[in-house]
Enzyme design. Structure first.
Site, PDB file in Angstrom:
ATOM      1  N   HIS A 116       0.878  -1.105  -0.238  1.00 56.97           N
ATOM      2  CA  HIS A 116      -0.192   0.080   0.008  1.00 56.97           C
ATOM      3  C   HIS A 116       0.727   1.174  -0.093  1.00 56.97           C
ATOM      4  CE1 HIS A 116      -2.970   2.823   0.856  1.00 56.97           C
ATOM      5  NE2 HIS A 116      -2.961   3.005   2.047  1.00 56.97           N
ATOM      6  N   ASP A 133      -3.825   8.810   3.418  1.00 53.49           N
ATOM      7  CA  ASP A 133      -4.146   7.574   2.897  1.00 53.49           C
ATOM      8  C   ASP A 133      -5.397   7.590   2.815  1.00 53.49           C
ATOM      9  OD1 ASP A 133      -4.520   4.761   3.490  1.00 53.49           O
ATOM     10  OD2 ASP A 133      -2.935   4.783   4.641  1.00 53.49           O
ATOM     11  N   CYS A 186      -4.118   2.430  -4.881  1.00 51.19           N
ATOM     12  CA  CYS A 186      -3.149   4.042  -3.753  1.00 51.19           C
ATOM     13  C   CYS A 186      -2.354   4.543  -4.496  1.00 51.19           C
ATOM     14  CB  CYS A 186      -2.936   2.764  -2.870  1.00 51.19           C
ATOM     15  SG  CYS A 186      -1.790   1.572  -3.401  1.00 51.19           S
TER      16      CYS A 186
END
Length: 227
Positions: A116, A133, A186
């Site tokens: 990620h 995030d 991401c």
């Protein structure tokens, strides 16, 4: 100028770059970095971006921000944070040779968490360290680690102590920033957080923009300029 060339022409270039060819063919080289066709292919829909693409894109942001009217930005490589974690300040002390972090407005730190990508933004002007995030995870520990790094950097390079109480460290909440709705975007989210923040713009994009952003990033990397 890119804006004179037709949208169709740009689209054709992007399709060609994402198409067949030698994986190790160099599609773009600048900033002492090289991006191959294989790297560019990580920008195909639903692929995970790799270090090469992210580092090249971050360098493009820094380059753009040298222009009048933009905040002064320094972006660390994706390899900075793992090195800091594994070796402490001494391992990365020389990463800022020729750069005064405290004369920057913004410092961007890409964070790779195994599968990620996330972003830390250090705003030197406002004395904030924020963790962005796209899956809403918390990065408070990461912010603390980077504050400690800044403290050491300040002692080492300026002989000055940073006062912890003057700084704000926090993880952005999932309702405050756009969130990804799949398991693969991401890296693009992280790059676009960095893009909007480095223009001091509110972060207004959504998951729906991802296919377009991916194509746009292909064009920008090949042409070494941001649209």
């Amino acid at each position: 100028s890119p804006f004179n060339c037709s949208f169709q022409a740009m689209e054709r270039e992007v399709i060609a770059a994402l198409g067949k060819g030698e994986p190790d063919e160099i599609m773009s080289s600048a900033f002492k970095l090289k991006v191959t066709r294989e790297d560019i292919h990580t920008l195909r829909n639903l692929r995970w971006l790799n270090d090469e693409v992210i580092n090249f894109y971050m360098s493009l942001l820094v380059e753009r921000n040298k222009k009048e009217g933009y905040p002064a930005v320094h972006a660390f490589s994706t390899f900075f944070y793992p090195k800091l974690i594994s070796g402490g300040y001494r391992a990365v002390r020389r990463w800022t040779r020729g750069v005064d972090l405290f004369k920057q407005d913004l410092i961007l730190v890409p964070i790779h968490l195994r599968v990620h990508w996330a972003l830390v933004v250090i705003d030197v002007r406002k004395k904030t360290i924020k963790y962005f995030d796209s899956m809403g995870q918390k990065g408070d520990k990461i912010c603390e680690t980077l504050f400690q790094y800044l403290q050491e950097e300040s002692r080492e390079k300026r002989n000055l102590e940073l006062t912890f109480s003057e700084w704000t460290l926090r993880s952005m909440e999932s309702h405050e920033i756009p969130q990804q709705l799949n398991g693969s975007d991401c890296g693009v989210f992280m790059c676009k957080y960095a893009d909007y923040i480095s223009r001091d713009k509110p972060i207004t994009f959504t998951q729906n923009h991802m296919p377009y952003f991916r194509k746009k990033m292909v064009w920008e990397i090949i042409h070494q300029q941001l649209l």
